[in-house]
Write a protein that holds these residues in place. Structure first.
Motif, PDB file in Angstrom:
ATOM      1  N   LEU A 162       0.864  -1.182   0.000  1.00 35.37           N
ATOM      2  CA  LEU A 162       0.000   0.000   0.000  1.00 35.37           C
ATOM      3  C   LEU A 162       0.900   1.232   0.000  1.00 35.37           C
ATOM      4  N   VAL A 163       0.635   2.145  -0.925  1.00 36.29           N
ATOM      5  CA  VAL A 163       1.471   3.335  -1.073  1.00 36.29           C
ATOM      6  C   VAL A 163       0.577   4.571  -1.220  1.00 36.29           C
ATOM      7  N   ILE A 164       1.192   5.731  -1.094  1.00 34.82           N
ATOM      8  CA  ILE A 164       0.533   6.989  -1.451  1.00 34.82           C
ATOM      9  C   ILE A 164       1.210   7.471  -2.725  1.00 34.82           C
ATOM     10  N   VAL A 165       0.393   7.829  -3.715  1.00 40.69           N
ATOM     11  CA  VAL A 165       0.944   8.347  -4.969  1.00 40.69           C
ATOM     12  C   VAL A 165       0.443   9.763  -5.202  1.00 40.69           C
ATOM     13  N   ASP A 166       1.243  10.519  -5.945  1.00 40.40           N
ATOM     14  CA  ASP A 166       0.893  11.886  -6.335  1.00 40.40           C
ATOM     15  C   ASP A 166       0.731  11.889  -7.855  1.00 40.40           C
ATOM     16  N   PRO A 167      -0.525  11.824  -8.351  1.00 46.50           N
ATOM     17  CA  PRO A 167      -0.736  11.801  -9.811  1.00 46.50           C
ATOM     18  C   PRO A 167      -0.176  13.052 -10.475  1.00 46.50           C
ATOM     19  N   TRP A 168       0.355  12.858 -11.676  1.00 42.76           N
ATOM     20  CA  TRP A 168       0.902  13.977 -12.422  1.00 42.76           C
ATOM     21  C   TRP A 168      -0.224  14.867 -12.906  1.00 42.76           C
ATOM     22  N   ASP A 169      -0.007  16.175 -12.881  1.00 41.07           N
ATOM     23  CA  ASP A 169      -1.012  17.129 -13.348  1.00 41.07           C
ATOM     24  C   ASP A 169      -1.198  17.045 -14.865  1.00 41.07           C
ATOM     25  N   TRP A 170      -0.118  16.836 -15.589  1.00 43.50           N
ATOM     26  CA  TRP A 170      -0.149  16.932 -17.038  1.00 43.50           C
ATOM     27  C   TRP A 170      -0.373  15.588 -17.716  1.00 43.50           C
ATOM     28  N   GLN A 171      -0.321  14.464 -16.969  1.00 42.47           N
ATOM     29  CA  GLN A 171      -0.534  13.139 -17.541  1.00 42.47           C
ATOM     30  C   GLN A 171      -1.187  12.283 -16.473  1.00 42.47           C
ATOM     31  N   ASP A 172      -2.494  12.146 -16.514  1.00 38.68           N
ATOM     32  CA  ASP A 172      -3.224  11.528 -15.414  1.00 38.68           C
ATOM     33  C   ASP A 172      -2.928  10.046 -15.241  1.00 38.68           C
ATOM     34  N   GLU A 173      -2.421   9.380 -16.283  1.00 42.05           N
ATOM     35  CA  GLU A 173      -2.156   7.944 -16.151  1.00 42.05           C
ATOM     36  C   GLU A 173      -0.795   7.646 -15.521  1.00 42.05           C
ATOM     37  N   LYS A 174      -0.099   8.685 -15.061  1.00 41.98           N
ATOM     38  CA  LYS A 174       1.194   8.491 -14.404  1.00 41.98           C
ATOM     39  C   LYS A 174       1.204   9.181 -13.050  1.00 41.98           C
ATOM     40  N   ALA A 175       2.117   8.715 -12.175  1.00 42.57           N
ATOM     41  CA  ALA A 175       2.182   9.260 -10.814  1.00 42.57           C
ATOM     42  C   ALA A 175       3.562   8.999 -10.226  1.00 42.57           C
ATOM     43  N   ASP A 176       3.835   9.675  -9.121  1.00 39.86           N
ATOM     44  CA  ASP A 176       5.054   9.439  -8.341  1.00 39.86           C
ATOM     45  C   ASP A 176       4.660   8.831  -7.006  1.00 39.86           C
ATOM     46  N   ILE A 177       5.421   7.841  -6.548  1.00 40.59           N
ATOM     47  CA  ILE A 177       5.187   7.271  -5.221  1.00 40.59           C
ATOM     48  C   ILE A 177       5.828   8.209  -4.197  1.00 40.59           C
ATOM     49  N   VAL A 178       5.073   8.565  -3.147  1.00 39.82           N
ATOM     50  CA  VAL A 178       5.615   9.470  -2.140  1.00 39.82           C
ATOM     51  C   VAL A 178       5.790   8.792  -0.782  1.00 39.82           C
ATOM     52  N   HIS A 179       5.096   7.655  -0.560  1.00 36.62           N
ATOM     53  CA  HIS A 179       5.208   6.983   0.744  1.00 36.62           C
ATOM     54  C   HIS A 179       4.769   5.525   0.605  1.00 36.62           C
ATOM     55  N   ARG A 180       5.439   4.638   1.339  1.00 37.84           N
ATOM     56  CA  ARG A 180       5.026   3.232   1.389  1.00 37.84           C
ATOM     57  C   ARG A 180       4.701   2.875   2.826  1.00 37.84           C
ATOM     58  N   TYR A 181       3.601   2.141   3.019  1.00 35.86           N
ATOM     59  CA  TYR A 181       3.204   1.696   4.353  1.00 35.86           C
ATOM     60  C   TYR A 181       3.748   0.307   4.640  1.00 35.86           C
ATOM     61  N   GLU A 182       4.140   0.080   5.900  1.00 33.86           N
ATOM     62  CA  GLU A 182       4.462  -1.271   6.364  1.00 33.86           C
ATOM     63  C   GLU A 182       3.160  -2.068   6.390  1.00 33.86           C
ATOM     64  N   GLN A 183       3.259  -3.398   6.436  1.00 31.50           N
ATOM     65  CA  GLN A 183       2.066  -4.244   6.435  1.00 31.50           C
ATOM     66  C   GLN A 183       1.153  -3.944   7.625  1.00 31.50           C
ATOM     67  N   SER A 184       1.741  -3.751   8.810  1.00 24.77           N
ATOM     68  CA  SER A 184       0.926  -3.470  10.004  1.00 24.77           C
ATOM     69  C   SER A 184       0.206  -2.121   9.870  1.00 24.77           C
ATOM     70  N   GLU A 185       0.861  -1.143   9.229  1.00 26.59           N
ATOM     71  CA  GLU A 185       0.237   0.156   9.017  1.00 26.59           C
ATOM     72  C   GLU A 185      -0.927   0.042   8.025  1.00 26.59           C
ATOM     73  N   ALA A 186      -0.728  -0.764   6.967  1.00 25.06           N
ATOM     74  CA  ALA A 186      -1.788  -0.967   5.980  1.00 25.06           C
ATOM     75  C   ALA A 186      -2.987  -1.650   6.633  1.00 25.06           C
ATOM     76  N   ASP A 187      -2.729  -2.629   7.494  1.00 29.96           N
ATOM     77  CA  ASP A 187      -3.819  -3.309   8.206  1.00 29.96           C
ATOM     78  C   ASP A 187      -4.579  -2.322   9.079  1.00 29.96           C
ATOM     79  N   GLN A 188      -3.865  -1.425   9.747  1.00 28.68           N
ATOM     80  CA  GLN A 188      -4.503  -0.422  10.604  1.00 28.68           C
ATOM     81  C   GLN A 188      -5.407   0.488   9.770  1.00 28.68           C
ATOM     82  N   LEU A 189      -4.933   0.915   8.601  1.00 28.78           N
ATOM     83  CA  LEU A 189      -5.739   1.781   7.725  1.00 28.78           C
ATOM     84  C   LEU A 189      -7.012   1.066   7.273  1.00 28.78           C
TER      85      LEU A 189
END
Length: 94
Positions: free
Chosen positions: A60-87
């Motif tokens: 599970l990650v957080i991505v920041d979609p590109w403004d000029w190309q919606d089908e692409k994005a940058d990954i900004v954060h990755r969650y550990e498994q325990s953090e993903a379970d908590q979410l």
């Protein structure tokens, strides 16, 4: 014993950022992600994360979609498994 025992404050998406799940490793620091807004995007693993944070399928990650190309994005954060379970338990993601 409190209800919040073991609970951590986790990074949440900022404006424009969305939760996403890694579905495929493409190589060359790129992955395919399925975003919470229903769009599948090609996401880039930035240089600052490449050697420090190992990203695998089903992460599970957080991505920041590109403004000029919606089908692409940058990954900004990755969650550990325990953090993903908590979410998931708190209802932030399905």
């Amino acid at each position: 014993m409190s209800d919040n025992e073991g609970r951590r404050d986790l990074r949440m998406p900022d404006d424009g950022e969305v939760f996403a799940e890694v579905t495929d490793m493409l190589g060359a620091n790129r992955v395919t992600v399925r975003c919470a807004d229903g769009v599948e995007r090609t996401a880039r693993i930035p240089g600052r994360m490449q050697k420090r944070v190992w990203i695998r399928e089903d992460d599970l990650v957080i991505v920041d979609p590109w403004d000029w190309q919606d089908e692409k994005a940058d990954i900004v954060h990755r969650y550990e498994q325990s953090e993903a379970d908590q979410l998931r338990n708190e209802g932030h993601i399905q």
